[in-house]
Design an enzyme around this catalytic site. Structure first.
Site, mmCIF file in Angstrom:
data_model
loop_
_atom_site.group_PDB
_atom_site.id
_atom_site.type_symbol
_atom_site.label_atom_id
_atom_site.label_comp_id
_atom_site.label_asym_id
_atom_site.label_seq_id
_atom_site.Cartn_x
_atom_site.Cartn_y
_atom_site.Cartn_z
ATOM 1 N N HIS A 380 0.853 -1.184 0.000
ATOM 2 C CA HIS A 380 0.000 0.000 0.000
ATOM 3 C C HIS A 380 0.887 1.232 0.000
ATOM 4 O O HIS A 380 1.840 1.307 0.779
ATOM 5 C CB HIS A 380 -0.900 -0.012 1.247
ATOM 6 C CG HIS A 380 -1.872 1.119 1.275
ATOM 7 N ND1 HIS A 380 -2.139 1.835 2.415
ATOM 8 C CD2 HIS A 380 -2.645 1.663 0.312
ATOM 9 C CE1 HIS A 380 -3.044 2.772 2.148
ATOM 10 N NE2 HIS A 380 -3.359 2.690 0.875
ATOM 11 N N GLU A 475 -16.324 2.211 1.462
ATOM 12 C CA GLU A 475 -15.843 2.838 2.702
ATOM 13 C C GLU A 475 -16.871 3.816 3.285
ATOM 14 O O GLU A 475 -16.924 4.025 4.483
ATOM 15 C CB GLU A 475 -14.498 3.532 2.479
ATOM 16 C CG GLU A 475 -14.552 4.629 1.454
ATOM 17 C CD GLU A 475 -13.170 5.186 1.085
ATOM 18 O OE1 GLU A 475 -12.165 4.804 1.685
ATOM 19 O OE2 GLU A 475 -13.124 6.012 0.166
HETATM 20 C C1 NOJ Z 1 -8.890 6.275 0.924
HETATM 21 C C2 NOJ Z 1 -8.977 4.999 0.162
HETATM 22 O O1 NOJ Z 1 -10.041 4.993 -0.714
HETATM 23 C C3 NOJ Z 1 -9.075 3.862 1.149
HETATM 24 O O2 NOJ Z 1 -9.250 2.646 0.458
HETATM 25 C C4 NOJ Z 1 -7.839 3.829 2.002
HETATM 26 O O3 NOJ Z 1 -8.038 2.901 3.005
HETATM 27 C C5 NOJ Z 1 -7.574 5.194 2.644
HETATM 28 N N1 NOJ Z 1 -7.671 6.248 1.692
HETATM 29 C C6 NOJ Z 1 -6.184 5.257 3.254
HETATM 30 O O4 NOJ Z 1 -5.223 5.128 2.249
#
Ligand code: NOJ
Length: 668
Positions: A380, A475
């Protein structure tokens, strides 16, 4: 007398070439003859119309660019028109179809802008059976080393106040918004893809293709009726739109023309207008499904930062790897594995390291462990918007990942501006994103890019650009203060954002308990959530929930069976924002997977199974909404059943409000 005639003829020819006897028009039709693009020039100004049979699709719409160095929108003369045709079928290394047909008629119009600084340029028009693409090309060799785009005049004049499904450009970050339908005349400046309904059998989607070194095109309603959409390019912080060298080629401006909503989804026009793959060896690309230390962070169970609740520890990541190996997942993502998350990372992106892991996370051991279990570790790389910090570390970090055996990176750009000054969708952003994908390709890394510029099909040219966010995704069902994504959202996305290419929406959240935001949850039922695996295309697709929530879930079988790359896609029934049913055939096998989802209203499907092989019998394993299911108060009941079906059957399944169905068809 003879002399007089010669003079009159000469004068007529001169007038014609100057355009005084206007309008002068040039046409090109689609290969099936149904669509026609007509170019005309009047008083030195260029415009076009688009028609389908007898109906007007686009009324006279202006064309042109304004450069700081020369005005390419006025005093235009057509110098030469040439036509050609093209047809090919090409293979996608991964995607919604194995083979894509690319057949079009092209018209190239060489123009001279005769202003203070005369300049030659070409309008290139391609007509496909499913729509239109055109772009401007300014050749080099005109005595200028640098060109600057100040404005683009391109218009799309709608003949009626059509219904548009849109999100506003301003007040929306990274395209994370709910698409609303409204008449075009009431639109604010909006992003593309812009989906429109002109009448019950005429749907359009305006977008662009091959945005590689230019500014994103947004659209603004203009004209006396406010039904003419005009290009509105995202500027640099200094106000200019695009900086180029001695030559300039704009992205393609595209219009898909469809009889029904499902046909918008099946158009491959955007991919066809991108350059063929630059990667000759694509054998290292691995589409697949992944899990991650992710949802539990968004639910505030774990943290990205170090400390007691740090999610990405060696031990916890191994637990996820074990789960992935046991259930056949291709990859495991662990956010927060690297340093830079402590403190306010959204403001201190420059502190992120993309090589240094936290003391409780052993990168080398994790990759070794994952590899020994046949699972890939996904690195990541959140930048907090500090793109230049990633660029500075990119070569070293990507070389390290490649050396260790990592084959995928999830990038992210949380922050209102990139590098504190430029917009994500400016030419600055576009250049950065492309640079990352190119560097990743050199190191055999697939990219899953979050907070991107809206995709435009670059994955044809660089197929390691697997998937991107640029969508209000799952999210929001963790922490949005408006309750999460409503059911209508996921039945609108395939017709809007989905037209721009793969979406990392991250489906598969089945547990609706939310301790931080109790009113926020997925706007769907369990069966509806399963359907998203088919409906929201992404070659890298997440099973987003915390792994504990997959235990003892019979419906999980669908998630682990469903592929992420397809041989063929069909849309048996659909209405934008109301419901959609899609079926996809796996590559290298005979199974079909079907997803059906409804919005807020319960409905009964009417799915003609004519996509199945004629004369064959299939076992349909059906995951449907169970008794009393409802997205709002009772999302969990699922009824799993089996029946034999053929291509002659029509499936009528009851879908709960916000619910759906997911089906695996196996040939007997
Ligand atoms: C926003 C991203 O869409 C999400 O997937 C991620 O967990 C967070 N940023 C942190 O990078």
């Amino acid at each position: 007398m003879k002399k007089l005639l010669i003079n009159i003829c000469g004068c007529l020819m001169l007038l014609l070439s100057m355009g005084a006897c206007s309008p002068v028009s040039d046409d090109v039709s689609s290969p099936d003859g149904r669509l026609r693009f007509s170019l005309s020039r009047q008083d030195g100004v260029l415009s076009y119309t688009l028609s389908r049979g007898e109906s007007t699709v686009l009324a006279p719409s202006r064309l042109g660019l304004v450069l700081r160095e020369a005005d390419l929108s006025k005093n235009l003369k057509i110098e030469k028109v040439s036509r050609s045709s093209f047809s090919e079928t090409w293979q996608e290394p991964w995607g919604e179809e194995a083979e894509i047909n690319n057949t079009y008629n092209e018209m190239r119009v060489d123009l001279l802008a005769g202003g203070e600084q005369p300049m030659k340029f070409t309008l290139v028009v391609r007509l496909f059976n499913d729509g239109l693409g055109f772009r401007y090309e300014v050749p080099e060799g005109q005595g200028l080393d640098a060109l600057t785009v100040i404005d683009e005049i391109t218009e799309f004049a709608l003949p009626t106040d059509a219904t548009a499904w849109s999100i506003p450009t301003h007040r929306t970050e990274y395209y994370e918004n709910i698409y609303r339908d409204a008449p075009v005349s009431r639109l604010d400046t909006v992003c593309t893809p812009l989906t429109l309904q002109l009448d019950p059998t005429l749907y359009l989607a305006i977008h662009e293709a091959a945005l590689t070194d230019y500014a994103k095109m947004n659209l603004t309603s203009t004209g006396s009726n406010r039904t003419t959409l005009r290009a509105d390019l995202t500027p640099w912080s200094t106000g200019e739109k695009v900086f180029a060298g001695a030559s300039l080629t704009t992205p393609w401006r595209t219009v898909i023309v469809a009889d029904k909503p499902g046909d918008l989804i099946l158009s491959r026009l955007m991919l066809n207008l991108n350059e063929p793959s630059q990667l000759t060896d694509t054998s290292w690309l691995e589409p697949g499904r992944y899990i991650g230390i992710w949802w539990a962070i968004h639910m505030d169970t774990y943290t990205w930062s170090q400390g007691e609740r740090h999610g990405a520890t060696t031990a916890n990541t191994k637990r996820y790897i074990d789960f992935a190996a046991a259930h056949g997942f291709a990859g495991v993502l662990a956010e927060g594995w690297n340093t830079g998350w402590d403190g306010d990372w959204t403001k201190n992106g420059n502190l992120f390291s993309f090589t240094q892991s936290t003391p409780d996370f052993d990168l080398q051991e994790i990759v070794r462990y994952a590899t020994s279990k046949g699972v890939r570790f996904i690195a990541h790389a959140e930048t907090g918007g500090a793109a230049s910090n990633l660029e500075a570390q990119m070569e070293e970090a990507f070389a390290l990942y490649e050396k260790l055996g990592i084959n995928c990176v999830k990038t992210g750009y949380v922050g209102a501006l990139i590098d504190g000054k430029e917009r994500h969708d400016s030419q600055y952003g576009v250049r950065h994103y492309r640079k990352v994908v190119e560097a990743a390709a050199r190191h055999h890394l697939m990219i899953d890019n979050h907070e991107p510029v809206m995709p435009t099909g670059l994955q044809r040219t660089l197929p390691n650009l697997m998937t991107q966010e640029g969508v209000r995704g799952q999210e929001y069902n963790a922490w949005a203060t408006d309750g999460g994504n409503p059911p209508s959202h996921t039945v609108t996305l395939p017709f809007t954002r989905g037209l721009a290419g793969p979406m990392d929406y991250t489906p598969n959240v089945f547990c609706h308990t939310n301790k931080v935001h109790p009113e926020t949850r997925p706007g769907t039922t369990t069966a509806g959530e399963l359907a998203l695996n088919v409906l929201l295309y992404s070659p890298l697709q997440m099973a987003a929930d915390a792994i504990e929530n997959f235990e003892n879930l019979p419906a999980f079988e669908f998630v682990t069976s469903c592929p992420t790359t397809w041989a063929q896609t069909v849309v048996p029934e659909a209405e934008i924002g109301k419901y959609i049913t899609m079926a996809r055939k796996e590559r290298g096998g005979n199974r079909w997977f079907l997803g059906s989802h409804t919005g807020e209203q319960a409905r009964q499907t009417n799915i003609a199974l004519s996509f199945l092989d004629k004369g064959a019998t299939y076992r349909a394993r059906i995951f449907a909404d169970g008794e009393g299911a409802h997205y709002a108060g009772n999302p969990y009941p699922v009824a799993i059943s089996e029946r034999e079906v053929t291509a002659d059957d029509v499936l009528q399944l009851p879908l709960a409000p916000g619910g759906g169905a997911a089906i695996i068809f196996e040939k007997l």
